[in-house]
Write a protein that holds these residues in place. Structure first.
Motif, PDB file in Angstrom:
ATOM      1  N   THR A 193       5.289  -1.541   6.589  1.00 25.48           N
ATOM      2  CA  THR A 193       5.536   0.091   7.684  1.00 25.48           C
ATOM      3  C   THR A 193       6.371   0.256   8.895  1.00 25.48           C
ATOM      4  O   THR A 193       7.110   1.016   8.932  1.00 25.48           O
ATOM      5  CB  THR A 193       4.451   0.381   7.200  1.00 25.48           C
ATOM      6  N   ASP A 215       1.671   3.395   2.330  1.00 27.37           N
ATOM      7  CA  ASP A 215       2.387   3.663   3.459  1.00 27.37           C
ATOM      8  C   ASP A 215       3.249   2.650   2.905  1.00 27.37           C
ATOM      9  O   ASP A 215       4.462   3.620   3.560  1.00 27.37           O
ATOM     10  CB  ASP A 215       1.173   3.476   4.364  1.00 27.37           C
ATOM     11  N   GLU A 216       3.380   1.786   2.999  1.00 28.05           N
ATOM     12  CA  GLU A 216       5.042   0.934   2.176  1.00 28.05           C
ATOM     13  C   GLU A 216       5.733   1.499   2.065  1.00 28.05           C
ATOM     14  O   GLU A 216       6.842   1.855   1.785  1.00 28.05           O
ATOM     15  CB  GLU A 216       4.135  -1.030   2.049  1.00 28.05           C
ATOM     16  N   ASN A 249       0.978  -1.046  -0.425  1.00 27.63           N
ATOM     17  CA  ASN A 249       0.299  -0.537  -0.292  1.00 27.63           C
ATOM     18  C   ASN A 249       0.648   1.022   0.003  1.00 27.63           C
ATOM     19  O   ASN A 249       1.947   0.938   0.055  1.00 27.63           O
ATOM     20  CB  ASN A 249      -1.203  -0.008   1.632  1.00 27.63           C
ATOM     21  N   ASN A 265       0.419   6.613   7.948  1.00 28.78           N
ATOM     22  CA  ASN A 265       0.068   5.532   8.547  1.00 28.78           C
ATOM     23  C   ASN A 265       0.666   4.005   8.665  1.00 28.78           C
ATOM     24  O   ASN A 265       1.185   3.996   7.467  1.00 28.78           O
ATOM     25  CB  ASN A 265      -1.377   5.162   8.537  1.00 28.78           C
ATOM     26  N   THR A 266       0.479   3.283   9.650  1.00 37.46           N
ATOM     27  CA  THR A 266       1.099   2.549  10.130  1.00 37.46           C
ATOM     28  C   THR A 266      -0.411   1.323   9.884  1.00 37.46           C
ATOM     29  O   THR A 266      -0.432   0.964  10.540  1.00 37.46           O
ATOM     30  CB  THR A 266       1.645   2.283  11.491  1.00 37.46           C
ATOM     31  N   THR A 267       0.144   0.873   8.884  1.00 38.48           N
ATOM     32  CA  THR A 267      -1.085  -0.436   8.230  1.00 38.48           C
ATOM     33  C   THR A 267      -0.674  -1.754   8.058  1.00 38.48           C
ATOM     34  O   THR A 267      -1.562  -2.531   7.919  1.00 38.48           O
ATOM     35  CB  THR A 267      -1.315   0.606   6.985  1.00 38.48           C
ATOM     36  N   ASN A 268       0.551  -1.616   8.284  1.00 35.27           N
ATOM     37  CA  ASN A 268       1.256  -3.269   7.797  1.00 35.27           C
ATOM     38  C   ASN A 268       2.150  -3.238   8.473  1.00 35.27           C
ATOM     39  O   ASN A 268       3.532  -1.715   8.781  1.00 35.27           O
ATOM     40  CB  ASN A 268       1.193  -3.836   6.579  1.00 35.27           C
TER      41      ASN A 268
END
Lengths: 188, 188
Positions: free
Chosen positions: A113, A52-53, A50, A107-110
């Motif tokens: 990330t 964020d990553e 995604n 955002n820290t989504t995974n």
DNA sequence: CTCCAAAGTGACACATGTGTCAATTATTAA
DNA sequence: TTAATAATTGACACATGTGTCACTTTGGAG
């Protein structure tokens, strides 16, 4: 085996940077990036889960580029030479400050990330350590005001490149004014 | 007649500011704002056609607040007093700089927004004029470096409040360090 | 030439924001 | 009490972004 890639990760990072500076974090989308790279949106998901990553990975790449330059600062000798060199590379990559601000919105989504963010934080600490040596050298040589906290001096230097040049001063005059103000302030 | 309003425009502006600083321009939505105001999203459309119109209107409100303070600068007498006063009000409303940056992202989506943007630009010019008198006073009194362009001095002063205080220095030390650096730079 | 693995595609189901508007609610003048 | 009016509501139709995945394309190994 397998077919040739239509773009390199470096190309992807370059377009990522351009887009982030153009439209900012929220408006940055895989659709936009895919369009710039002339590939389908789905393709990018083969490389990053995604945005964020992707952005955190890009920031690590960007910070690495900057650190490579920065680490040469110690070879420059005395404080005056180091100071001149530091201002040069800061102006050369004056987008770094703005990109760091953008990164704050991620955002820290995974997991990846989170790992990237942690790694990036570590790089920032390294950077500050590297630069604290520079500040301490300046204080030892009696060139920097010893009553100013190290971190404020560094923050001040980095922030200075964000001064807007609304009134279209020639770049050289803009740069020289900033160096003058950072060094000796606005007073006579 | 008609029923009472559930919120005042001032309340709306206060939540707008808080949200803009929290989430930034792109992530700012009528849904979020409506939630904060405890009203239905549709209600806000009775007052503003879209978020760009709302944000530009808010910025005019915010700039007015600042200008009211700023216009008192001439009553303060000599340059030293004016300088102290300016730094005070800048730190008091240190969010202004960040909000102005956010404003740059606004799209011109309708006539009212265009009018607001134009009006805001005019206010900015007034502000600079007001401050240019201050800078010229400083130069006349021999307190400011005459070789620095006026606009760079002003940009430098305003930018300085954006210096991050990551390392949690006490506010007073943070403020004093910045005033010291703006005045005399980082060198001894 | 054939086969396979890597790279790429685009449609699908879902989520969230936008702008509108007919219907509902609250207030007060008469 | 009632009528007039203004504020508020929430559902609707639309737009755009997300993540997935079965399928297609490509190019080199054998």
């Amino acid at each position: 085996m397998g077919r040739d890639r239509k773009f390199s990760i470096t190309e992807l990072y370059e377009h990522t940077q351009a887009l982030l500076l153009e439209v900012g974090y929220e408006a940055f989308t895989f659709s936009l990036l895919a369009e710039r790279l002339n590939v389908a949106r789905g393709t990018i998901y083969k490389y990053f889960e995604n945005k964020d990553e992707l952005i955190t990975a890009f920031m690590i790449y960007e910070m690495n580029q900057f650190m490579q330059k920065l680490e040469q600062i110690e070879e420059k000798g005395d404080f005056e030479r180091q100071f001149t060199y530091l201002m040069e590379i800061i102006f050369e990559r004056s987008e770094i400050q703005e990109l760091i601000n953008i990164t704050k919105q991620v955002n820290t989504t995974n997991e990846k990330t989170a790992a990237n963010q942690s790694y990036f934080k570590n790089m920032s600490i390294n950077m500050y350590t590297c630069l604290q040596n520079f500040v301490q050298l300046g204080k030892q040589e009696g060139k920097l005001n010893p009553s100013l906290p190290d971190t404020m001096i560094l923050g001040f230097i980095f922030q200075s490149v964000a001064i807007p040049n609304h009134f279209q001063l020639p770049r050289e005059q803009w740069v020289q004014s900033i160096i003058q103000m950072v060094s000796n302030g606005i007073r006579t």
